[in-house]
Design a protein around this motif. Structure first.
Motif: not given
Length: 409
Positions: A162-163, A170-173, A176-179, A184-188
């Motif tokens: 997904s990441v 988006q065409g860029y990384a 901060a957003q990836i982190g 959120v994905a793992i904890i939620a």
């Protein structure tokens, strides 16, 4: 609608026939399905059926993941927790990066797309491996590590899919957003899975009959998946956690008839999805595309195994220094047992329709799945014997009595 139902019936009839023949000639049914799927693609015999990616993400994946999680032996996995977590967390990241680096260099894909391919190929599928384990004796801890790693690897690898898909779109990384996405994905996913798993187990324990318990399990699985998606958590991690909790409660507290009803239904559902996915990929493929990517598929297989070797030998080398060693022969089994299957194909089919290189990625993943199933799944039992990790059978009569006792319990 009539034409659509005819197509569904044709696919199911083909899958049923292939599975019956595979059982007769004693080969894993997923190997037979992928070979038949290849033949149908090359002969252009499959209907060109458009497929909604969200259908795979919200319907197919939860069924496959829940069935595996519900059947897992949580006691054995807890005893092998360190090796399992080593492979499912840093191991997946190492495998992804190594595979992507080699794929980008060999195949010439843009690095973000190579990362996406690496994430899809980091998903392990142990159907063939566990079928081999059932036919020969292997150390119990080895089987627990491979089953547990596959189970939790699914969750972390699909989060990374997904990441990386977001990065490609988006065409860029943005680090901060990836982190944030990962956190959120793992904890939620963990919290939602724990809550729904506990609730679902309680409802199934107090259900008045087997049918209502079965209906409750269906609601639990898809409710967990949908709520996790709405809250930006990992639906797969949530379903894995819920499945492990429900499986533990099911074996400990439910009466045998209810356990058998639940296991039979979800095993059938997973089998149906496996059949559908192997042929569904064929409906998305063009034979010309598959032939064009033949050399690319070979290179992807090389990259896949190189990345897996880095992950396995690297993680277990670090664990050995920490005092929790895994025999080297077991590590060879884990590298050779890196077989792709329905989950990898489901993940690539679930990619957004507008993502770059999607058709090419589908062809590569199908080809890699075909190669690993034929060249690794078929000879896997002989490989175990050659490597010397199988154990001699003991007293057959005593084993049969022990099996009857376990079944009675």
């Amino acid at each position: 609608m009539l034409e659509y139902l005819e197509q569904i019936l044709l696919v199911l009839a083909t899958g049923a026939a292939v599975a019956i023949i595979a059982k007769r000639i004693k080969i894993p049914y997923n190997v037979a399905l992928v070979v038949v799927g290849l033949v149908l693609v090359l002969l252009n015999m499959l209907p060109d059926t458009p497929m909604e990616p969200s259908l795979v993400l919200l319907v197919f994946l939860p069924i496959l993941v829940f069935q595996g999680a519900m059947s897992a032996d949580d006691v054995s996995m807890r005893q092998a927790a360190r090796p399992i977590l080593a492979l499912a967390l840093p191991g997946v990241a190492l495998s992804l990066l190594a595979t992507a680096t080699i794929a980008s260099w060999e195949i010439g894909l843009p690095f973000p797309v190579a990362l996406l391919l690496g994430a899809v190929l980091a998903i392990t599928d142990t159907v063939s491996v566990l079928l081999a384990f059932r036919s020969v004796r292997v150390p119990h801890r080895l089987a627990a590590i491979m089953e547990g790693e596959s189970l939790f690897n699914d969750g972390t690898a699909l989060v990374l899919v997904s990441v990386t898909a977001t990065v490609v779109l988006q065409g860029y990384a943005d680090p901060a957003q990836i982190g944030r996405m990962l956190l959120v994905a793992i904890i939620a996913g963990l919290l939602i899975g724990a809550a729904f798993g506990t609730l679902g187990a309680t409802v199934m324990r107090h259900a008045p009959d087997d049918l209502t318990a079965l209906l409750s399990s269906i609601v639990t699985v898809f409710g967990t998946s949908l709520i996790a998606e709405m809250l930006h958590g990992s639906a797969v991690i949530a379903v894995v956690v819920a499945g492990v909790l429900i499986g533990r409660e099911m074996r400990a507290r439910l009466e045998p008839s209810r356990v058998l009803a639940l296991q039979s239904f979800w095993e059938f559902a997973a089998f149906l999805i496996n059949v559908w996915l192997f042929l569904l990929v064929g409906m998305q493929l063009q034979s010309e595309r598959l032939l064009q990517e033949a050399w690319t598929i070979v290179l992807a297989v090389i990259a896949l195994h190189a990345g897996r070797a880095v992950a396995v030998y690297g993680c277990f080398g670090a664990l050995r220094l920490a005092g929790d060693g895994v025999p080297l022969r077991w590590q060879h089994v884990m590298v050779f047992g890196n077989i792709k299957g329905a989950l990898s194909m489901a993940a690539v089919l679930a990619l957004p329709a507008g993502i770059a290189y999607r058709d090419r990625l589908i062809a590569i993943v199908f080809g890699v799945t075909l190669v690993t199933l034929v060249t690794q799944a078929l000879p896997f039992r002989r490989f175990l014997n050659w490597l010397g990790v199988t154990q001699l059978a003991g007293d057959v009569e005593a084993d049969e009595r022990r099996a009857v006792l376990i079944g009675a319990r």
